[in-house]
Design an enzyme around this catalytic site. Structure first.
Site, PDB file in Angstrom:
ATOM      1  CE  LYS A  33      -4.397  -1.498   1.800  1.00 29.24           C
ATOM      2  NZ  LYS A  33      -5.470  -1.238   2.739  1.00 29.24           N
TER       3      LYS A  33
ATOM      4  CE  LYS B  36      -9.342 -10.643  -0.940  1.00 29.88           C
ATOM      5  NZ  LYS B  36      -8.876 -10.505   0.428  1.00 29.88           N
TER       6      LYS B  36
ATOM      7  CE  LYS C 169     -13.024  -2.898   0.579  1.00 29.58           C
ATOM      8  NZ  LYS C 169     -13.563  -3.546   1.742  1.00 29.58           N
TER       9      LYS C 169
END
Ligand code: TRP
Length: 332
Positions: free
Chosen positions: A115, A197, A200
Site C-alpha cells: 500500500k 483477488k 473494491k
C-alpha cells in the site's frame, strides 16, 4: 455452557463498498459460525481511516456494512455486532501494544509495503501501525479463532507474536489466536483479471461485483467477465476466468466441480455465464432488499450497535484493565 464456547472475532473495514468477494469469502460463512461459537463481528472504521476517507462515505458505509451483516443472517441476539470506534478500549489497547511492537516487524508487513508503494509518498503512520490495532481488536476479546483471508494471515501471526511476547513479559494475559479457515471460504478473483483477488479498490469497475449492485449491472459484469478461447467449462489453472466463475457457482449453489463440468459439456460459455449471473442475482437480491430496509430504519440499527458496543466494552475492558495493571499503571 456459554463460557466454554470458543471465541471468534472478525470484521470488515468500511473503506469501500463491499464486493461479492467479501460476501462469499467472509460474511456468508460467519452465518454458519453463530451457533457453535461466541462471535464478535465488528465494522472496522478505525482501520478504514489508515487511508484517506471521505467523511460522508465512511458514515454511509459503516451503517451499510452493519445492515449487510444483519441482512445476511447474522443474528444480533446471538452475536455481538458493533462499530470499532464505539469501543475506546481498541485505541487504548492499541497504544499499549504499539509499545510492545518493533519497527522491524511492522516494516516487514507485505500489506504495508504494497500500500505504501502506491501512495505517492504520503503514507499515514496509521497505515504502518495497522497490525497493532488489529492485534488489539483480536486480543481484547480473548479470541481463539479469526476467520480471515490469506492476505491477513501475516497480520494475524503478528497478533499472535505480540500476545506471546506480552504473556511472557507480564504473565499470561491473552489467548493465542489462530486463523479459522473454512472449507468453503472461497477466494473470489477479479472478473477482468482473474490472477488478482476481487477488490473494491480496483479501478476497472467490471472487475468486481458489489453486494449492492443492481441485477442488471451484475448480469452485465458477468457477461463481460474474461474467459478464454477454449470454450470448455473445466476447472483448472489454464482457465482462470472460467475457474473463478465456477467457484462462484459452487459456493452459491453448493454444487461440485464435476456437476458443473457435466452440466455444461458441449454448451460453451454463454449459458454458463447466464446461470452464474442468475445465481448471483438470486443470492444477493434478498440481501439487498433487507439491507435497504435496515438502512431505512436508523433507530433499529442504533439499538443494535449500542447494545453491541455495551457488550463489547464490558468484555474488552476486562482485558484492558488486566493489561494496564500488569504494565504498572495505577488503577483508576
Ligand atoms: N484487516 C482486516 C481486513 O482488511 C480487517 C480487520 C481489522 C480485522 N481488524 C480485524 C479482521 C480483526 C479480523 C480481526 O480484512
Amino acid at each position: 455452557m456459554e463460557e466454554s464456547k470458543k471465541v471468534i472475532f472478525s470484521g470488515v473495514k468500511p473503506s469501500g463498498d463491499l464486493t461479492l468477494g467479501n460476501y462469499l469469502g467472509a460474511i456468508k460463512n460467519w452465518v454458519k459460525l453463530q451457533e457453535e461459537y461466541e462471535c464478535y463481528f465488528c465494522v472496522m472504521d478505525l482501520h478504514a481511516i489508515t487511508v484517506k476517507q471521505e467523511p460522508k462515505d465512511l458514515r454511509r458505509r459503516t451503517l451499510e456494512i452493519l445492515a449487510i451483516y444483519l441482512a445476511s443472517g447474522i443474528d444480533p441476539d446471538k452475536n455481538t455486532l458493533f462499530i470499532q470506534s464505539h469501543v475506546p478500549a481498541h485505541c487504548e489497547a492499541s497504544w499499549l501494544l504499539t509499545c510492545c511492537t518493533y519497527m522491524g516487524e511492522l516494516s516487514r508487513m507485505t500489506q504495508y509495503k504494497d500500500k505504501s508503494k502506491n501512495s505517492g509518498g504520503s503514507i499515514s503512520a496509521g497505515l504502518f501501525n495497522y497490525p497493532t490495532l488489529m492485534a488489539a481488536d483480536i486480543l481484547l476479546y480473548q479470541s481463539n479463532l479469526v476467520p480471515v483471508g490469506k492476505d491477513q494471515f501475516q497480520h494475524l501471526e503478528m497478533a499472535r507474536n505480540i500476545a506471546e511476547r506480552f504473556n511472557k513479559t507480564y504473565s499470561d494475559t491473552f489467548a493465542l489466536p489462530e486463523a479459522y479457515t473454512a472449507k468453503a471460504g472461497a477466494k473470489i478473483m477479479d472478473l477482468q483479471d482473474p490472477t488478482k483477488k476481487m477488490s473494491k479498490s480496483e479501478k476497472n469497475v467490471n472487475g468486481y461485483i458489489l453486494i449492492m449492485d443492481p441485477p442488471e449491472v451484475i448480469r452485465k459484469k458477468v457477461n463481460r467477465a474474461v474467459t478464454d478461447s477454449l470454450g470448455v467449462v473445466k476447472y483448472n489453472d489454464e482457465q482462470l476466468g472460467v475457474k473463478n466463475l465456477m467457484t462462484i457457482l459452487m459456493t452459491i449453489n453448493n454444487v461440485t466441480i464435476e456437476e458443473i463440468e457435466n452440466k455444461y459439456q458441449g454448451l460453451g460459455y454463454s449459458q454458463f455465464k447466464k446461470d452464474v449471473a442468475e445465481a448471483i442475482v438470486s443470492e444477493l437480491e434478498p440481501i439487498q432488499v433487507k439491507t435497504k430496509e435496515y438502512i431505512g430504519n436508523k433507530a433499529y440499527l442504533e439499538g443494535i450497535y449500542k447494545k453491541g458496543s455495551d457488550k463489547a466494552s464490558y468484555v474488552s475492558n476486562k482485558t484492558l484493565r488486566k493489561m494496564q495493571k500488569k504494565m504498572g499503571f495505577i488503577p483508576r
